[in-house]
Design an enzyme around this catalytic site. Sequence first.
Site, PDB file in Angstrom:
ATOM      1  N   HIS A 307     -35.276 -43.992 -29.513  1.00  0.00           N
ATOM      2  CA  HIS A 307     -33.973 -43.536 -29.060  1.00  0.00           C
ATOM      3  C   HIS A 307     -32.963 -44.633 -29.289  1.00  0.00           C
ATOM      4  O   HIS A 307     -33.285 -45.808 -29.161  1.00  0.00           O
ATOM      5  CB  HIS A 307     -34.016 -43.179 -27.565  1.00  0.00           C
ATOM      6  CG  HIS A 307     -32.849 -42.368 -27.129  1.00  0.00           C
ATOM      7  ND1 HIS A 307     -31.667 -42.929 -26.731  1.00  0.00           N
ATOM      8  CD2 HIS A 307     -32.682 -41.027 -27.051  1.00  0.00           C
ATOM      9  CE1 HIS A 307     -30.822 -41.971 -26.438  1.00  0.00           C
ATOM     10  NE2 HIS A 307     -31.404 -40.805 -26.617  1.00  0.00           N
ATOM     11  N   ASP A 364     -37.300 -34.975 -26.475  1.00  0.00           N
ATOM     12  CA  ASP A 364     -37.784 -33.914 -27.358  1.00  0.00           C
ATOM     13  C   ASP A 364     -39.297 -33.924 -27.562  1.00  0.00           C
ATOM     14  O   ASP A 364     -39.837 -33.006 -28.165  1.00  0.00           O
ATOM     15  CB  ASP A 364     -37.100 -34.032 -28.737  1.00  0.00           C
ATOM     16  CG  ASP A 364     -35.633 -33.669 -28.667  1.00  0.00           C
ATOM     17  OD1 ASP A 364     -35.308 -32.764 -27.890  1.00  0.00           O
ATOM     18  OD2 ASP A 364     -34.823 -34.292 -29.374  1.00  0.00           O
TER      19      ASP A 364
END
Length: 428
Positions: A307, A364
């Site tokens: 991320h 996700d």
Amino acid sequence: MSENKVILNYDGKSFEYPVVESTIGDRGIDISKLRDETGLITLDLGYKNTGATLSEITYLDGDKGELYYRGYPIEQIAEKSNFTEVMYLLLYGELPTQNQFQGFEANIKKYNYVAEEMKKIIDAFPRSAHPMGVLSSLTSALTAFNPKAVDVRSKEDLDHAAEMLIAKFAHLCAWTYRKTQGFSLNHADNNLNYVENFYKMTFRMPNQDFDMNPVVVNALDKLLILHADHEQNCSTSTVRMVGSAHTGLFASISAGVSALWGPLHGGANQAVIEMLEMIEADGGDVAKYVEKAKNKEDNFRLMGFGHRVYKNFDPRAKIIKKAADDILNSLGIHDKALDIAMQLEKVALEDEYFVERKLYPNVDFYSGIIYRALGIPTEMFTVMFALGRLPGWISQWKEMRLMGDPIGRPRQVYKGSEKRDYVDMNLR
Ligand code: CMC
């Protein structure tokens, strides 16, 4: 650097730039006079160090793995709140009273329909069209049916635009799914709350009574909450950038849908399931895929890992992982993909490559497993993300317009050819 200013020495001169304080988290150097004073601009590819705006909506600490909506930790919100309340919180800054909540819900329901002509637009798409492309087009098309520009100086206008889009977007999301399946398009039922209504519009079959499964409704509600806002991510920055040209709300959100579609952003939820299926079909050798992800000659990345901001567990991933386990148990489903995901997570988290780069599972990584258990097809996963992110996009668009942010217009460091004279084609 002193407490509240930064000194830049350049070309024999010294320049001072004030430090902008935050409530918590990153403080910023205000370089708005930098170019005028020094002739220099900053270069920050991917905006890794650039604060594009001041914002009061969402806070996240990537090192600690903390996420707050309007100051409330995501763990408390996910456990105690509901998606409609979260939409109100993001839009208005405070948790609603009972009256405010009921008023907000009633206002959304006033707009709970979509013009029949929209069906003609959907009909023109091939059934194989990706739902995100269809959703982006339909969101933009809403402008044609609601052409009045939002007057941002009018609270009433802003509220109506937000409530209208929230109501209609749920239809568009449901309809993109129905289109892929070749099913007739359902209309809303105002006896239901927002999430129940979306669930029914999406899955109700014309030939049988609809079974409102509370396990599914709760799971959807939680997933939508967890996706509701995430400060200045790619799609949100897109919405703010497009809106900064005073482009209308619907067209700005349509651009956000397109940005979200990419596999490095919201499209990762689809990519994760496809990756897990590929690993399973290839015999379930997770170590092989961890090696592939580490190999710089190989384009393969571990989707759902890493991320831009979180250098620790994404707090949303922790909540989703637990929810995935609970939902699969309550629905009595055993999904091989969850086993593979857990093995992959274990191997990656112990691997030096991932440890060094602080690559952890993101939101996700596990969400697709829940969507799949709820009967949502893979291509629809990013649409679910978009439905969740809608209140964040609207709140950020509204904040940007109310703050009067100038048009977004970055500069560049030019590396192209110097000035040269045009050469006629017959001489090239
Ligand atoms: N698999 C393998 N290596 C990775 C991965 C990954 N998933 N993510 C980052 N790296 C490596 C990358 O190769 C680089 O290595 P090196 O320093 O040796 O060149 C290092 O880690 C830093 O990566 P980066 O690409 O510079 O980091 P970034 O902040 O630009 O990218 C990211 C962040 C999310 C785009 C990236 O981690 C990624 O592509 N992840 C997979 C896609 C994904 O899951 N996206 C969903 C993000 S969360 C939800 C959302 O935003 O919508």
